[in-house]
Design a protein around this motif. Sequence first.
Motif, PDB file in Angstrom:
ATOM      1  N   GLU A 176       0.821  -1.208   0.000  1.00  0.00           N
ATOM      2  CA  GLU A 176       0.000   0.000   0.000  1.00  0.00           C
ATOM      3  C   GLU A 176       0.860   1.265   0.000  1.00  0.00           C
ATOM      4  N   ASP A 177       2.182   1.106  -0.020  1.00  0.00           N
ATOM      5  CA  ASP A 177       3.117   2.231  -0.020  1.00  0.00           C
ATOM      6  C   ASP A 177       2.887   3.153   1.181  1.00  0.00           C
ATOM      7  N   LEU A 178       2.676   2.537   2.344  1.00  0.00           N
ATOM      8  CA  LEU A 178       2.500   3.286   3.590  1.00  0.00           C
ATOM      9  C   LEU A 178       3.680   2.998   4.500  1.00  0.00           C
ATOM     10  N   ARG A 179       4.349   4.058   4.967  1.00  0.00           N
ATOM     11  CA  ARG A 179       5.513   3.926   5.836  1.00  0.00           C
ATOM     12  C   ARG A 179       5.277   4.737   7.107  1.00  0.00           C
ATOM     13  N   PHE A 180       5.276   4.036   8.243  1.00  0.00           N
ATOM     14  CA  PHE A 180       5.134   4.691   9.533  1.00  0.00           C
ATOM     15  C   PHE A 180       6.526   4.816  10.146  1.00  0.00           C
ATOM     16  N   GLU A 181       6.951   6.039  10.362  1.00  0.00           N
ATOM     17  CA  GLU A 181       8.313   6.309  10.822  1.00  0.00           C
ATOM     18  C   GLU A 181       8.300   6.710  12.290  1.00  0.00           C
ATOM     19  N   GLN A 182       9.509   6.716  12.894  1.00  0.00           N
ATOM     20  CA  GLN A 182       9.691   7.097  14.295  1.00  0.00           C
ATOM     21  C   GLN A 182       8.739   6.306  15.205  1.00  0.00           C
ATOM     22  N   VAL A 183       8.714   4.997  14.988  1.00  0.00           N
ATOM     23  CA  VAL A 183       7.814   4.125  15.752  1.00  0.00           C
ATOM     24  C   VAL A 183       8.458   3.805  17.096  1.00  0.00           C
ATOM     25  N   ASN A 184       7.734   4.047  18.172  1.00  0.00           N
ATOM     26  CA  ASN A 184       8.223   3.801  19.520  1.00  0.00           C
ATOM     27  C   ASN A 184       7.168   3.070  20.338  1.00  0.00           C
ATOM     28  N   GLY A 185       7.636   2.193  21.241  1.00  0.00           N
ATOM     29  CA  GLY A 185       6.712   1.490  22.122  1.00  0.00           C
ATOM     30  C   GLY A 185       7.046   0.015  22.234  1.00  0.00           C
ATOM     31  N   ALA A 186       6.181  -0.722  22.915  1.00  0.00           N
ATOM     32  CA  ALA A 186       6.410  -2.135  23.189  1.00  0.00           C
ATOM     33  C   ALA A 186       5.725  -3.004  22.133  1.00  0.00           C
ATOM     34  N   LEU A 187       6.455  -4.016  21.658  1.00  0.00           N
ATOM     35  CA  LEU A 187       5.958  -4.961  20.653  1.00  0.00           C
ATOM     36  C   LEU A 187       6.329  -6.363  21.089  1.00  0.00           C
ATOM     37  N   SER A 188       5.392  -7.307  20.970  1.00  0.00           N
ATOM     38  CA  SER A 188       5.690  -8.699  21.298  1.00  0.00           C
ATOM     39  C   SER A 188       5.272  -9.603  20.154  1.00  0.00           C
TER      40      SER A 188
END
Length: 402
Positions: free
Chosen positions: A200-212
Amino acid sequence: ASGRLELLAGLRKGKVASAYRYVPWPSAGDHTLAWLQKSLVAGDIEQATFLHTGPLRGGPDGGRLDMQFKLKNTTLDYLPGWPALSGLDAVVDISGHALKVRGERGQIMSAQARQLVADIPDLSHAVLSIDADLAIDLADVDKLLSESPLRAHAASVAQRLELSGPAQAHLALSVPLATGNTDVRVDAQLKNALVALPDEDLRFEQVNGALSFDSHSGLDAKALQARLWQQPAAIQLQGDRRGGHWWQQKVQVQTRVNMSALSRWSGVDVQRYARGQAPVTVAVNLPVAAPGLSTLQVSSDLQGTQILLPAPLGKNADTALALRYQTTLGNSMEHKASALLGNDLRIGMVTRAGRMHRALVRYGVPGLAWPAQAGLVAELRVPKLNVGTWQAFLERPISVAQ
């Protein structure tokens, strides 16, 4: 009276690949010895000690053999198909019926591993657990989904959801050596990472937080903070589990979308039809073990957006008007989509190869439907319509967004 024997022996400068030969079969068992032979494939034994304690004359109590190996630059190929641990400096302790590997440092894929512990508490019922702190690039998570045994179901998620960027993580892995059924969990803290939907040509930048990540239930993140098109965005990831398996992966994004940015992304002159910005919720469902295609849903109340169409479709920026759009995604000859605007406008669309093939537009006519034949069909029921205003609007030149 029978005596007892305590025998201490040592070894220096051996090869890791031969370490399994020193482990006694009665205490280890077939599965553990086979695992040691296959998993300890390279590296050096700097030093080893062996302590035997038992009756002098033998007997049913064969005694106890405790061993310790100090390993250097070792490769631990702990399970076929899974990424091996390399460059491992570790101490292996075999004490009675328990085995423990403690590593100060090592590498798994591109991740640097610290404080690694591999443990088999009971060699007679061998279940291997591995715990390690990792400094990783999130691209390794995508690689795990697409190249490990998880790929049978998870490769489609890695293809549609791209992760990259630095993170601090903890790895927990558990596997019964007799069956090889592996449980994997990764808990990561993201810092200025990237999450993308490449198709979809979508880029989310400066991603911060918890991921599991859990091999049975997928990716989970309650509140990742990011930026999309220079606007703050909140990302939620939720993996659905059904029948003990990762069933589907859900991605939800909440942000504000500026019509000029939407024009640049889509290549369509959106500002011909709308101006301003509006809150938007985007939901993507990616099947894993579930059948069917991926789906995309976009919803907004369009508060803050002025619609520039003539009556009865125009609206002021401060007026709320519900918009809902949904479609299927993925490899298919056709994709069916629908759009609802307010209570009156309904559009059923079918695309082929990314282009509109047929559509049915209904205004003031109940029900949503899709036409069978190619082309555009309109069904309108309005009290009055200024044809001249609409004709003038449609005759305005259309520009391509830059």
